[in-house]
Design an enzyme around this catalytic site. Structure first.
Site, PDB file in Angstrom:
ATOM      1  N   ALA A   1       6.031   9.758   9.812  1.00 45.39           N
ATOM      2  CA  ALA A   1       4.781  10.373   9.353  1.00 45.39           C
ATOM      3  C   ALA A   1       4.950  11.249   8.121  1.00 45.39           C
ATOM      4  O   ALA A   1       3.964  11.568   7.474  1.00 45.39           O
ATOM      5  CB  ALA A   1       4.184  11.190  10.491  1.00 45.39           C
TER       6      ALA A   1
ATOM      7  N   ASP B   1       6.452   8.441   2.461  1.00 46.32           N
ATOM      8  CA  ASP B   1       5.582   8.128   1.337  1.00 46.32           C
ATOM      9  C   ASP B   1       4.475   7.123   1.678  1.00 46.32           C
ATOM     10  O   ASP B   1       3.324   7.267   1.272  1.00 46.32           O
ATOM     11  CB  ASP B   1       6.520   7.550   0.269  1.00 46.32           C
ATOM     12  CG  ASP B   1       5.799   7.247  -0.978  1.00 46.32           C
ATOM     13  OD1 ASP B   1       5.258   8.202  -1.552  1.00 46.32           O
ATOM     14  OD2 ASP B   1       5.740   6.065  -1.354  1.00 46.32           O
TER      15      ASP B   1
ATOM     16  N   LYS C   1      -5.343  -7.906   1.564  1.00 47.43           N
ATOM     17  CA  LYS C   1      -6.082  -7.745   0.305  1.00 47.43           C
ATOM     18  C   LYS C   1      -7.315  -8.623   0.348  1.00 47.43           C
ATOM     19  O   LYS C   1      -7.235  -9.809   0.688  1.00 47.43           O
ATOM     20  CB  LYS C   1      -5.192  -8.109  -0.893  1.00 47.43           C
ATOM     21  CG  LYS C   1      -4.155  -7.041  -1.188  1.00 47.43           C
ATOM     22  CD  LYS C   1      -3.439  -7.346  -2.483  1.00 47.43           C
ATOM     23  CE  LYS C   1      -2.233  -6.444  -2.666  1.00 47.43           C
ATOM     24  NZ  LYS C   1      -2.555  -5.116  -3.150  1.00 47.43           N
TER      25      LYS C   1
ATOM     26  N   GLU D   1       4.365  -6.352 -12.006  1.00 50.74           N
ATOM     27  CA  GLU D   1       4.165  -4.903 -11.912  1.00 50.74           C
ATOM     28  C   GLU D   1       4.773  -4.222 -13.129  1.00 50.74           C
ATOM     29  O   GLU D   1       5.835  -4.640 -13.610  1.00 50.74           O
ATOM     30  CB  GLU D   1       4.864  -4.352 -10.667  1.00 50.74           C
ATOM     31  CG  GLU D   1       4.309  -4.877  -9.366  1.00 50.74           C
ATOM     32  CD  GLU D   1       4.986  -4.206  -8.184  1.00 50.74           C
ATOM     33  OE1 GLU D   1       4.447  -3.218  -7.702  1.00 50.74           O
ATOM     34  OE2 GLU D   1       6.068  -4.669  -7.777  1.00 50.74           O
TER      35      GLU D   1
ATOM     36  N   ASP E   1      12.074  -8.255  -1.249  1.00 51.77           N
ATOM     37  CA  ASP E   1      10.978  -7.276  -1.264  1.00 51.77           C
ATOM     38  C   ASP E   1       9.615  -7.952  -1.471  1.00 51.77           C
ATOM     39  O   ASP E   1       8.618  -7.526  -0.893  1.00 51.77           O
ATOM     40  CB  ASP E   1      11.239  -6.272  -2.404  1.00 51.77           C
ATOM     41  CG  ASP E   1      10.236  -5.142  -2.432  1.00 51.77           C
ATOM     42  OD1 ASP E   1      10.032  -4.513  -1.374  1.00 51.77           O
ATOM     43  OD2 ASP E   1       9.639  -4.877  -3.493  1.00 51.77           O
TER      44      ASP E   1
ATOM     45  N   HIS F   1       5.223 -11.380   0.665  1.00 53.23           N
ATOM     46  CA  HIS F   1       3.933 -11.484  -0.030  1.00 53.23           C
ATOM     47  C   HIS F   1       3.766 -12.815  -0.773  1.00 53.23           C
ATOM     48  O   HIS F   1       2.733 -13.466  -0.686  1.00 53.23           O
ATOM     49  CB  HIS F   1       3.762 -10.360  -1.055  1.00 53.23           C
ATOM     50  CG  HIS F   1       4.003  -8.986  -0.518  1.00 53.23           C
ATOM     51  ND1 HIS F   1       3.641  -8.609   0.753  1.00 53.23           N
ATOM     52  CD2 HIS F   1       4.556  -7.875  -1.087  1.00 53.23           C
ATOM     53  CE1 HIS F   1       3.954  -7.329   0.933  1.00 53.23           C
ATOM     54  NE2 HIS F   1       4.521  -6.879  -0.160  1.00 53.23           N
TER      55      HIS F   1
ATOM     56  N   LYS G   1       0.325  -4.600 -14.811  1.00 53.16           N
ATOM     57  CA  LYS G   1       0.182  -5.022 -13.423  1.00 53.16           C
ATOM     58  C   LYS G   1      -0.857  -6.118 -13.364  1.00 53.16           C
ATOM     59  O   LYS G   1      -1.964  -5.976 -13.894  1.00 53.16           O
ATOM     60  CB  LYS G   1      -0.263  -3.833 -12.567  1.00 53.16           C
ATOM     61  CG  LYS G   1      -0.364  -4.169 -11.090  1.00 53.16           C
ATOM     62  CD  LYS G   1      -0.456  -2.907 -10.251  1.00 53.16           C
ATOM     63  CE  LYS G   1      -0.653  -3.209  -8.782  1.00 53.16           C
ATOM     64  NZ  LYS G   1       0.535  -3.653  -8.093  1.00 53.16           N
TER      65      LYS G   1
HETATM   66  C1  BG6 Z   1       5.481  -3.658  -1.540  1.00 57.36           C
HETATM   67  C2  BG6 Z   1       6.818  -3.707  -2.217  1.00 57.36           C
HETATM   68  O1  BG6 Z   1       5.498  -4.425  -0.375  1.00 57.36           O
HETATM   69  O2  BG6 Z   1       4.489  -4.159  -2.422  1.00 57.36           O
HETATM   70  C3  BG6 Z   1       6.781  -2.902  -3.511  1.00 57.36           C
HETATM   71  O3  BG6 Z   1       7.796  -3.163  -1.344  1.00 57.36           O
HETATM   72  C4  BG6 Z   1       5.650  -3.376  -4.392  1.00 57.36           C
HETATM   73  O4  BG6 Z   1       8.018  -3.001  -4.192  1.00 57.36           O
HETATM   74  C5  BG6 Z   1       4.354  -3.409  -3.617  1.00 57.36           C
HETATM   75  O5  BG6 Z   1       5.555  -2.482  -5.487  1.00 57.36           O
HETATM   76  C6  BG6 Z   1       3.254  -4.045  -4.441  1.00 57.36           C
HETATM   77  O6  BG6 Z   1       2.055  -3.900  -3.754  1.00 57.36           O
HETATM   78  P1  BG6 Z   1       0.685  -3.815  -4.521  1.00 57.36           P
HETATM   79  O7  BG6 Z   1      -0.327  -3.778  -3.441  1.00 57.36           O
HETATM   80  O8  BG6 Z   1       0.724  -2.582  -5.360  1.00 57.36           O
HETATM   81  O9  BG6 Z   1       0.615  -5.054  -5.367  1.00 57.36           O
END
Ligand code: BG6
Length: 521
Positions: free
Chosen positions: A28, A31, A203, A237, A256, A261, A366
């Site tokens: 908790a 970040d 999303k 990003e 990651d 994702h 981004k």
């Molecule tokens: C996270 C990753 O799962 O997704 C990060 O650990 C990344 O490294 C982030 O920056 C990106 O998420 P979003 O929603 O900002 O595209």
């Protein structure tokens, strides 16, 4: 019919308030809780989607008072949403409690169990509990085992009250550790209690791919190898590793972003239609798709996958340092911050259609999108413009920012000359609905509280993803020459080798925003 009226006529909405419960948040003071989780819970309250009887109980190692915890939550909310009406904010904070303890210490869990019982009574929340593990994966099994020892994960008859556990990604570090984790969890909790979180699935624009594909009859007949030339999926990003250098240096971009994702976005784009929107049916189709991805050839891995690492650039306005100088990163690290890959899917629908995926940090801006490029016209009847000059139609599902959908088409420019122009039929969420799509965590937390696992990973899906990724990680480790690490300047679009990956096949990466072209015929 005006647009507003038209929308109201077709607005079929399934959003409902969650069941009464308490959410117990591990990690908790971290970040993720500050940036995503608490703002999302507050966002749900603002939209009146939190249950009427509800509490949040934070658990972490930091020995802070409940008052300090609430002040931190207040700051997290204001940072995310701006100043808030005091009544609403104070009402939310009144639902927050805190308990400190070591994640390994059985006594801390006994204390936590006591706090939960008191909160269940104080807030009259029916005893339903959602345990949210915003923790590094190595702590997942021990926390769940301790919870089970104190009886906190036990459910009542007919799952009343219920107990659910949410796991933040990554799920394991590789295939073996993911299987070991699942086996340990299976000894203490049932599979229906497990929610494996991937915030990309929450999303709005990722979910809208499902509706776009399966609620419109006109696209599905074209959604195959006969009409589609290739698909690009990008999550780019501009930020670096920020304050997560220690974690990221162990993970790298492939673990990651790709293992979760990126592969989920690919699965949603390419899967077969599920027979219903029931969680298991949708998850089965996504897993089936992941299993049909052709494993990369290890002999010429470099011609399928490119990896890169950002390096400071004086030419860039970004102040990012070399990746190797980031806090928490080893100075001689070869961890990748960028990956571009070509994938093929071995099934009837997609045979021979390349899917190009890329993701990286330290890039120019981004932007996340899924771009489906259709085949060109078979013949050009427009004099000087050859078939090769005629741009292909591209359907762009914009995940973020500027969430929306674009379809490029060729049109005639007004005037005596026959000038052809590429135009976009464009739909923007912000313009049509007047809101920016809610934070992905709002949707996913609501789903957890409602027990809907449609947008969560299944065990089989996680394993299929690791099965694909593991050999690449091994090859990078054991035969690095097969796939050299390319440095790319901060603020660029990634390594030149990634451009070559698609250029050699006569294609190029999209550089958003693509410029509309004009061609004189
Ligand atoms: C996270 C990753 O799962 O997704 C990060 O650990 C990344 O490294 C982030 O920056 C990106 O998420 P979003 O929603 O900002 O595209």
């Amino acid at each position: 019919m005006d647009l507003e009226y038209a929308l109201s006529q077709t607005n079929v909405c399934a959003e409902q308030q969650a069941e009464d419960c308490g959410i117990i948040v591990f990690g908790a003071s971290g970040d993720l809780v500050h940036r995503k989780l608490i703002p999302a819970l507050y966002g749900l309250m603002r939209r009146r989607l939190l249950p009427p009887r509800f509490y949040i109980l934070g658990f972490a190692r930091s020995d802070i008072s409940e008052e300090t915890f609430r002040e931190r939550m207040r700051k997290a909310i204001i940072d995310a949403h701006g100043e808030q009406p005091p009544d609403m904010l104070n009402g939310f904070l009144a639902m927050c409690r805190y308990s400190a303890g070591d994640y390994n210490d059985p006594a801390a869990y006994n204390r936590l169990a006591g706090r939960c019982s008191v909160c269940d009574k104080d807030f009259d929340s029916s005893g339903n509990r959602l345990f949210y593990l915003a923790l590094p994966p190595e702590l997942h099994p021990v926390v769940v085992e301790r919870l089970a020892e104190t009886g906190m994960t036990a459910e009542g008859p007919d799952r009343n009250p219920w107990a659910r556990v949410v796991f933040e990604k990554p799920f394991g570090h590789d295939l073996q550790s993911a299987i070991a984790l699942d086996n340990r969890l299976a000894r203490v909790i049932a599979s229906h209690q497990i929610f494996r979180m991937d915030h990309y699935l929450g999303k709005e624009t990722v979910q809208s791919v499902l509706m776009f594909r399966f609620a419109n009859a006109i696209f599905e007949p074209l959604w195959n190898r006969s009409y589609i030339d290739h698909v690009q999926i990008s999550t780019l990003e501009s930020i670096g590793v920020e304050h997560r250098g220690g974690y990221y240096d162990q993970a790298g971009c492939l673990r990651d972003m790709f293992q979760n994702h990126m592969l989920q976005m690919l699965a949603i784009t390419a899967m077969e239609p599920p027979i219903s929107f029931y969680a298991d049916r949708v998850r089965e189709e996504r897993t089936k798709l992941l299993r049909s991805i052709r494993p990369w050839s290890m002999d010429d891995l470099g011609s399928w996958i490119v990896r890169g690492q950002y390096a400071a650039s004086p030419a860039s306005s970004s102040s990012l340092p070399d990746y190797n100088s980031e806090h928490g990163v080893r100075p001689d690290s070869t961890t990748e911050t960028y990956v571009a890959a070509k994938l093929l899917i071995d099934n009837w629908r997609w045979q021979g259609v390349p899917f190009y995926l890329r993701s990286g940090k330290g890039l120019q801006r981004k932007s996340s999108e899924i771009a489906v490029t259709f085949k060109r016209v078979p013949y050009s009847m427009f004099g000087m413009t050859s078939k090769a000059q005629m741009p292909a139609n591209v359907l762009i599902l914009k995940i973020q920012p500027d969430e929306g959908i674009d379809l490029t088409i060729q049109t005639k420019q007004p005037g005596p000359k026959s000038c052809m122009s590429s135009m976009a039929l464009s739909f923007k969420y912000q313009e049509v609905f007047g809101i920016t799509p809610p934070n992905a965590y709002e949707r996913l937390l609501l789903d957890c509280m409602q027990g809907d696992r449609t947008l969560f990973w299944s065990r089989e899906g996680v394993e299929a993803a690791w099965q694909l990724i593991d050999p690449v990680l091994a090859a990078w480790r054991e035969k690095p020459h097969l796939c050299p690490l390319h440095r790319y300047p901060v603020g660029s679009w990634g390594p030149e080798a990634a451009d070559e990956l698609v250029r050699k096949e006569g294609r190029r990466w999209r550089r958003p925003p693509e410029m509309a072209g004009t061609h004189e015929l």
